[in-house]
Design an enzyme around this catalytic site. Structure first.
Site: not given
Length: 425
Positions: A407, A159, A404
């Site tokens: 990311h 990702s 998070d």
């Protein structure tokens, strides 16, 4: 390593100039022998030949001179072969706006659209990476598309690699007429097409590069993931006929101390695997990838790149914020030179260096780890989604469990990765 033009003065040969000449000669010898093309020197394969020149320059100022204070006119134009991209600092520049936003680019996932998801601060979008001794050119969408004319570019990985792919697409799509571009999103393979240029910018999902039981239907529990460390053909058949291949794989390997590794086929209910330490399993998997590249890729037709690990920021004590909660309240980059946290595994960096160093096909290593280490402020934090849904107010109020810090918001740090990438192209 850098070669820097030093100012000369009448009637006197300065020590920095002499040291620069020595450094230049040393570089020519190294360049002759070097097989792998690097976008920057790396932390595990760094050439220290120019240390004497830096020391000499500092000595001319009584030991007080700083690399950070080098005047812009003294810097070289960016040269991917000699500019050490890992040495530098983040400079705040509000006057230069990002080339896109998460509202203007229609191709961004909600996961990385931090402003759209309610992030109140915006400073993280205005920091520019400034190498110590060279000038990094700004991303030029026209140049990028000219380089891609009639070609395919494929990002392969997890990702984070998908984020870099989306960044690249958003950096170029705004100058393409609406009827001359298209996007086809797939569960595994997605393709952005610039019709006027007969070019594609693609992404292929393969978080481990090698085959696993968590490639498509993701296994949430890392302890139940099984990797076929010697098998890559199922994925790699989709990587053929590409002009620019850009790989990454890291964070999925770090989800546990042990990796369930399997040789051969998934049989007998996926039994018969062996638990290996993560760096050991990573080496086996990366060797499988390297063998495929060496046996399959024609370097005259395909250029291969590898992006180093993207750091995570989970422990604020590592950047001297004892009261922090992961990366949740960070609004500025870390200032300490050479900051290195537990979110970047030097054992993995060593494996990458050793495996790529033995390959026959030239690999361009994009060493983005050190510059990204400073950016504790640029993660998606609680301004993201989970399970396809935006975080609730209750979840946002609990950053310890929901922030998070893996990311990156877009626009953001991956734009700098692509800035470096394009500079090398």
């Amino acid at each position: 390593m850098m070669i820097t033009m030093m100012k000369s003065y009448r009637g006197k040969l300065h020590l920095p100039m002499l040291a620069g000449v020595v450094c230049a000669l040393a570089f020519l010898v190294l360049l002759y022998n070097e097989r792998i093309s690097f976008l920057s020197s790396t932390s595990f394969m760094r050439f220290n030949t120019c240390a004497a020149r830096r020391a000499a320059r500092d000595a001319t100022d009584g030991g007080r001179a700083k690399i950070d204070d080098m005047e812009e006119e003294d810097k070289l134009e960016y040269d991917a072969d000699i500019c050490d991209i890992t040495e530098g600092r983040w400079v705040y520049n509000r006057s230069i706006k990002p080339l896109y936003s998460d509202r203007s680019c229609p191709y961004l996932d909600r996961q990385v659209s931090c402003v759209k998801n309610g992030r109140p601060d915006s400073d993280y979008r205005y920091w520019q990476w400034q190498p110590d001794e060279c000038s990094l050119p700004r991303f030029d969408p026209n140049r990028a598309l000219r380089k891609l004319k009639g070609k395919r570019m494929l990002f392969v990985g997890d990702s984070l690699q998908r984020g870099q792919w989306q960044s690249f697409v958003c950096l170029v799509e705004s100058i393409i007429p609406k009827d001359q571009k298209s996007m086809k999103r797939g569960r595994v393979h997605s393709v952005f097409r610039a019709k006027e240029y007969n070019a594609t910018i693609e992404f292929y999902w393969a978080p481990f590069l090698v085959e696993s039981n968590s490639d498509i239907r993701i296994v949430g529990d890392p302890r139940k993931r099984i990797l076929k460390v010697d098998s890559i053909a199922k994925h790699a058949k989709n990587w053929l006929g590409v002009d620019f291949l850009l790989f990454n794989t890291y964070v999925w390997w770090m989800s546990g101390l042990k990796i369930n590794s399997l040789w051969g086929s998934f049989a007998n209910g996926e039994e018969g695997y062996e638990e290996l330490d993560a760096p050991v399993a990573y080496r086996l998997g990366l060797k499988t990838w390297a063998n495929w590249v060496d046996s399959t890729i024609d370097p005259n037709k395909t250029r291969v790149f590898f992006t180093t690990m993207s750091p995570t920021h989970m422990r604020p004590v590592e950047w001297n914020n004892k009261d922090g909660i992961k990366c949740s309240n960070e609004t500025r980059p870390v200032k300490k030179r050479g900051h290195w946290g537990s979110g970047s595994d030097k054992r993995i960096m060593k494996v990458v260096g050793e495996v790529i160093g033995k390959m026959k096909v030239p690999i361009t290593l994009l060493n983005v780890t050190q510059l990204s280490e400073y950016r504790v402020d640029a993660h998606t934090k609680v301004y993201t989604e989970t399970g396809g849904k935006l975080l609730t107010d209750e979840q946002k109020a609990d950053p310890l469990h929901h922030a998070d810090c893996i990311h990156w918001c877009l626009p953001g740090v991956p734009d700098t990765w692509n800035q470096i990438f394009l500079a090398h192209l």
